[in-house]
Design a protein around this motif. Structure first.
Motif, short mmCIF file in Angstrom:
data_model
loop_
_atom_site.label_atom_id
_atom_site.label_comp_id
_atom_site.label_asym_id
_atom_site.label_seq_id
_atom_site.Cartn_x
_atom_site.Cartn_y
_atom_site.Cartn_z
N ASP A 36 0.97 5.63 -1.93
CA ASP A 36 0.43 6.58 -2.88
C ASP A 36 0.85 6.28 -4.31
OD1 ASP A 36 -0.66 7.78 -0.72
OD2 ASP A 36 0.52 9.62 -0.80
N ASN A 37 2.05 5.70 -4.49
CA ASN A 37 2.58 5.48 -5.84
C ASN A 37 2.55 4.01 -6.26
OD1 ASN A 37 3.29 8.24 -6.41
ND2 ASN A 37 4.97 8.01 -4.94
N SER A 38 1.76 3.19 -5.60
CA SER A 38 1.66 1.79 -6.00
C SER A 38 1.16 1.69 -7.44
CB SER A 38 0.68 1.06 -5.06
OG SER A 38 1.13 1.12 -3.73
N ASP A 68 2.51 2.84 -10.03
CA ASP A 68 2.81 4.03 -10.82
C ASP A 68 3.57 3.65 -12.09
OD1 ASP A 68 3.17 6.61 -11.66
OD2 ASP A 68 4.79 7.07 -10.25
N ASP A 75 -0.68 7.02 4.15
CA ASP A 75 -1.24 6.57 2.87
C ASP A 75 -2.55 7.30 2.59
OD1 ASP A 75 0.83 4.67 2.49
OD2 ASP A 75 -0.18 3.33 3.89
N THR A 103 0.83 -1.20 0.00
CA THR A 103 0.00 0.00 0.00
C THR A 103 0.87 1.26 0.00
OG1 THR A 103 -1.68 -1.19 1.24
CG2 THR A 103 -1.83 1.20 1.25
N ASN A 117 -3.41 7.96 -4.32
CA ASN A 117 -3.17 6.72 -5.05
C ASN A 117 -4.06 6.63 -6.27
OD1 ASN A 117 -4.20 3.64 -5.38
ND2 ASN A 117 -1.99 3.73 -4.99
N THR A 147 -2.99 5.74 -10.01
CA THR A 147 -3.39 4.49 -10.67
C THR A 147 -4.42 4.72 -11.78
OG1 THR A 147 -4.97 4.15 -8.85
CG2 THR A 147 -2.87 2.99 -8.73
N HIS A 163 -9.27 -2.63 -5.88
CA HIS A 163 -8.96 -1.75 -4.74
C HIS A 163 -9.82 -2.21 -3.57
CE1 HIS A 163 -6.32 1.60 -4.27
NE2 HIS A 163 -6.51 2.06 -5.49
#
Length: 739
Positions: free
Chosen positions: A283-285, A287, A306, A281, A311, A315, A296
Motif C-alpha cells: 500500500d505504501n510503495s 510513499d 495489498d 508490492t 496504493n 502514489t 502500474h
C-alpha cells in the motif's frame, strides 16, 4: 452480421475555418485546449483529424505533404546504417573519423524529430500517424519476439496515452486490457523512452508482486535500454544488466546535431541523474517520493492484504507538487475475480471515466480509463497491415508472419464461448482474460451465488450484444412547467438518473385517480414499482448506500411488454428530498403503485403529505386489520422479518428462472438493466444492505404478484358428535333404546 468498430470515431468539434486559420499561423499548442474542449497532441502547431476515444477528443497533427512509404506499403522498421549500428556509445562516436560524421547528422536529426513529433507512413495506401512514443516502441524497442509488429489497437493506445501526457488535468491512464495485448512491453518501452531524455528524474515500476515487478525490470526495461542506438543512449552507471536500479549519467539530449559536433571531453559531460527502479508490492510503495512516471502493471490482480486503491491514494501524491501534476501513471491490467483484487480495480476504472469530472476538470481518480476489446488485439487475428480481422474473410488474408487467417476473431471467440457453456467458472475466466465488453472484463466467479448465474450472464451477454443503444434511454422526470402535482413529463438526458426501456402511450401517462381527496394509481392493473429508500441526505464517510427504484409490468391487455422491468433508478442525489420527488414523479407518470420498505419511512410520509397515500401499497402478506398503526397510515413493508427476506429472495429467483436469459421459446428475456443483473449475481441474503438494486427489484416482483402472498384465513373444523336417541314404539308407551 458484419462487425462495426466502435473504439474510436472522427469528430468535428472545431469549426473548419478555425482550424485553417490557426493552422496557417501554426498557433495550436500542445496540451488541453479549453476553448474547444480538445487535447492537442500535435507539436507542429497544426492539427488534422480529431479522434474521440472513450469520450476523449484528441487532435492529431495535420498530415505532411510527403509521407514515408516503402515497397510493402506497410510498417517496416527502417534499417539503421550498419556503420552506426557498430557504435555503442558516445565514446565510440568520438573515435569515429571526423570527415565521415557529416553524412549522418541529418539521419540522427530525423530520428530525434520522429521521437518528438511522431511519424507518418503509408499503410495499405493510407497515410497513418503514430506518436513519438509509439515510434520508439516499433523502431527501437526489443521485445520477446524481436521487433514489435504494428497494430492498429496499439496505435490508438499510444494516441490515448499521448493525450494523457498532454492534458495538464490528468494523472495518466487506467487501461483495462485483454491478455497478451503487449502492455508490459509498451509501458517498458515508454519508461526507457522518457527516462533517456530526462534529467534529475525517477521512474518506478509496480506489479501484483515484487517478483513480477523485478521480472518486468530485468526482462523488459533493461534489454530495451541496452539495445537503444548510441545517439539515444545515455551513459549507464553500474552494471550492464542491473537487477534493481538502472541509472543514467549522461543525457541523450547531448547527442543532438548541435552537441554532437562539439566533441566534448568525457570529464565535461554533465550528470543526468535519472533512475528507473522497481518496488515490492504494498500500500505504501513509493510513499513520499517524487516520480516522473509510475508504471502500474497487473493492477487488477492485487490480492489482500495489498490494495490497489490504497496504493493509488499514496502514489498519486508522488506525481504532483501542490495542484501541479508533474508525473504520470501508466496503469494497465486484466481483472481478477472481484474478491481477488478485481473489485478494487473495477472501482478505480469506473472512477476514471472522463465523462465524470469534478469542478477542477478531473476525474475522481485523476486517471483516464481506456478499454480496448479483445477483438482489436488478439494474437493470430491481425493482418499484415496491423488491422484486426473481425469477420471471417471471403478472400485470403495473411498475418504479419505470412500465416493465412481463414476465420474472423469474432467467430473464433464465439466458438470458444460455446465450448465453455457447461463450465460457468471456466467461461467467466475466459471472459476476464479476453473480454469484448467491460462486463466480461469484470465477470465474477459463480461460486456461492443464490440465483441462477447461467441465466443472468446469458442475459448480460445478450444485452451487451445489443449495446442497449436502441433499448434503454437515460433521462429525468419533471413536473410540467415546474408546477408540482400536475402532469409529469419524461426528458431524455444522458446525465439523467433514470434508465427506462418502455414508456406508456400518452393516454396511459399520468393516470392518477382522485377518491375522497386521496390519489390512487390508474394503471394498477399494468404493473408496480419496488423501492429501497434511505432517510438521511448525507453520511459521515460520504459513502451511504444508494436509493433504488424498479418498475415491472404484469401481464395485461394494454400495449405494454409483459413481465418486463421497464425502469431502473440506482442513485443517491445530493439531498433525500430530491430522491423522494424523483420516486414520486416516476409513480405518477406511470400511474402505478409502489411497494417500499417502511423501516425508512420518510419517503412514504412524503407520499402521504402530498396526497398520494393511495399509491403506497400495503404489505401484501397481511389483511388490513392485522396491520400496525404505522402501516395503516403510510403503507410499505418491513425488511426485518425472516419470512419477508425469504419471500423476497424467492421472488427474484422465480423471475430469473422464468424471464431472464435464454428462454424455452428460443427468445431472450427483456431484462435490459445490467446493473441490476450484476447485483443479482452478487446478492447475499445475509448482507442485503449492500444490494440496493436487488432489494427494490425484488419488491417490484412481489408487488406485481401480491396475490401469491395474500393471507388465507385459517378455518378450524371441529367434529360435532350428535347422538340421536332411539325408541321402541311397541305398545302404548315408547321405550328408549340404550346404546
Amino acid at each position: 452480421m458484419s462487425y462495426k468498430q466502435s473504439l474510436y470515431k472522427i469528430v468535428e468539434p472545431v469549426k473548419i475555418n478555425t482550424i485553417k486559420r490557426l493552422n496557417k499561423s501554426k498557433k495550436w499548442k500542445y496540451g488541453y485546449n479549453k476553448e474547444n474542449d480538445i487535447i492537442v497532441i500535435s507539436k507542429t502547431g497544426r492539427i488534422g483529424e480529431i479522434y474521440e476515444i472513450q469520450g476523449l477528443k484528441i487532435a492529431l497533427p495535420a498530415a505532411p505533404s510527403s509521407v514515408y512509404s516503402n515497397s510493402e506499403d506497410k510498417w517496416r522498421r527502417i534499417d539503421q546504417p550498419k556503420v552506426l549500428s557498430k557504435l555503442k556509445n558516445i565514446f565510440d562516436w568520438r573515435a569515429y573519423p571526423e570527415e565521415q560524421k557529416e553524412q549522418w547528422y541529418d539521419y540522427i536529426d530525423d530520428e530525434f524529430k520522429r521521437r518528438d513529433e511522431g511519424f507518418w507512413f503509408q499503410n495499405a495506401s493510407v497515410p497513418t500517424y503514430i506518436t513519438g512514443a509509439h515510434y520508439m516502441y516499433l523502431q527501437w524497442s526489443k521485445i520477446d519476439v524481436g521487433a514489435p509488429d504494428f497494430r492498429e489497437a496499439n496505435r490508438l493506445f499510444f494516441i490515448f496515452w499521448e493525450a494523457c501526457k498532454a492534458d495538464s488535468r490528468c494523472y495518466g491512464m487506467c487501461y483495462l486490457k485483454n491478455r497478451r495485448s503487449g502492455f508490459s512491453f509498451m509501458s517498458s518501452a515508454e519508461t526507457v523512452n522518457l527516462a533517456t531524455i530526462s534529467s534529475d528524474a525517477r521512474y518506478g515500476i509496480l506489479s501484483k508482486s515484487g517478483a513480477d515487478a523485478k521480472k518486468m525490470f530485468t526482462d523488459k526495461v533493461v534489454p530495451i535500454s541496452i539495445n537503444y542506438p548510441f545517439f539515444f543512449k545515455p551513459i549507464q552507471d553500474g552494471m550492464d544488466r542491473p537487477k534493481s536500479e538502472l541509472a543514467y549519467r549522461v543525457p541523450a539530449s547531448k547527442f543532438t546535431r548541435r552537441k554532437i559536433t562539439a566533441n566534448e571531453k568525457q570529464e565535461e559531460l554533465a550528470g543526468l541523474d535519472t533512475t528507473i527502479d522497481w518496488k515490492n508490492t504494498g500500500d505504501n510503495s513509493y510513499d513520499g517520493e517524487k516520480l516522473n512516471l509510475l508504471v502500474h502493471d497487473e493492477s487488477g490482480k492485487w490480492e489482500k492484504p495489498d490494495n490497489i486503491l490504497n496504493n493509488w491514494r499514496v502514489t498519486k501524491t508522488c506525481l504532483r507538487l501542490g495542484s501541479r501534476i508533474i508525473g504520470k501513471c501508466m496503469m494497465g491490467s486484466t481483472s481478477n475475480a472481484l474478491d481477488k483484487g478485481g473489485e478494487n480495480f473495477k472501482k478505480l476504472y469506473n472512477d476514471s471515466d472522463v465523462a465524470k469530472r469534478n469542478r477542477n476538470g478531473q476525474t475522481k481518480s485523476g486517471l483516464y480509463s481506456l478499454f480496448i476489446p479483445m477483438e482489436w488485439n488478439f494474437e493470430g487475428f491481425i493482418d499484415r497491415y496491423g488491422q484486426p480481422v473481425f469477420n471471417t474473410p471471403s478472400n485470403d488474408v495473411y498475418g504479419p508472419d505470412g500465416e493465412l487467417i481463414d476465420i474472423g476473431v469474432i467467430d473464433h471467440w464465439d466458438n470458444e464461448v460455446d465450448g465453455l457453456k457447461d463450465d460457468q467458472d471456466a467461461l467467466n475466466e475466459f471472459y476476464r482474460q479476453f473480454p469484448r465488453t467491460t462486463e466480461h472484463a469484470f465477470r465474477d466467479e459463480t461460486k456461492n451465488s443464490l440465483f441462477n448465474l447461467v441465466k443472468i450472464y446469458e442475459q448480460i451477454d445478450y444485452n451487451e450484444g445489443n449495446r442497449n443503444s436502441s433499448v434503454v434511454t437515460k433521462g429525468s422526470f419533471q413536473w410540467a412547467n415546474g408546477v408540482k402535482d400536475t402532469q409529469v413529463i419524461f426528458m431524455p438526458d444522458v446525465n439523467g438518473r433514470f434508465k427506462v426501456s418502455w414508456v406508456p402511450d400518452r393516454n396511459l401517462q399520468n393516470r392518477v385517480i382522485l377518491k375522497n381527496g386521496i390519489k390512487y394509481p390508474g394503471n394498477d392493473h399494468m404493473g408496480a414499482f419496488g423501492c429501497d429508500s434511505y432517510d438521511i441526505s448525507g453520511t459521515v464517510d460520504g459513502r451511504g448506500s444508494n436509493g433504488s427504484l424498479h418498475g415491472l409490468t404484469k401481464f395485461s391487455m394494454e400495449s405494454a411488454p409483459a413481465n418486463t422491468f421497464f425502469l431502473e433508478y440506482v442513485a443517491r442525489p445530493q439531498t433525500a428530498e430530491i430522491f423522494f420527488e424523483d420516486i414520486l414523479m416516476a409513480c405518477v407518470f406511470y400511474g402505478m403503485p409502489i411497494l417500499a420498505e417502511n423501516n425508512k419511512p420518510r419517503l412514504l410520509y412524503h407520499f402521504k403529505r402530498r396526497g398520494y397515500r393511495g399509491l403506497s401499497m400495503n404489505r401484501p402478506d397481511r389483511v388490513w386489520n392485522k396491520l400496525s398503526v404505522t402501516e395503516k397510515e403510510i403503507g410499505g413493508i418491513p425488511n426485518s422479518s425472516e419470512d419477508i427476506k425469504q419471500a423476497h429472495a424467492a421472488a427474484i429467483e422465480m423471475y430469473i428462472n422464468d424471464h431472464v436469459g435464454h428462454l424455452q421459446d428460443g427468445a431472450y428475456g427483456t431484462m435490459y438493466f445490467n446493473e441490476t443483473l450484476n447485483d443479482w449475481a452478487k446478492f447475499d441474503i445475509n448482507k442485503r444492505t449492500k444490494h440496493d438494486a436487488s432489494i427494490s427489484s425484488g419488491l417490484a416482483i412481489m408487488a406485481c404478484n401480491r396475490h401469491l402472498y395474500k393471507p388465507v384465513a385459517s378455518r378450524n373444523i371441529r367434529t360435532v358428535n350428535i347422538n340421536m336417541a332411539r325408541y321402541e314404539n311397541d305398545g302404548y308407551a315408547s321405550k328408549i333404546i340404550k346404546q
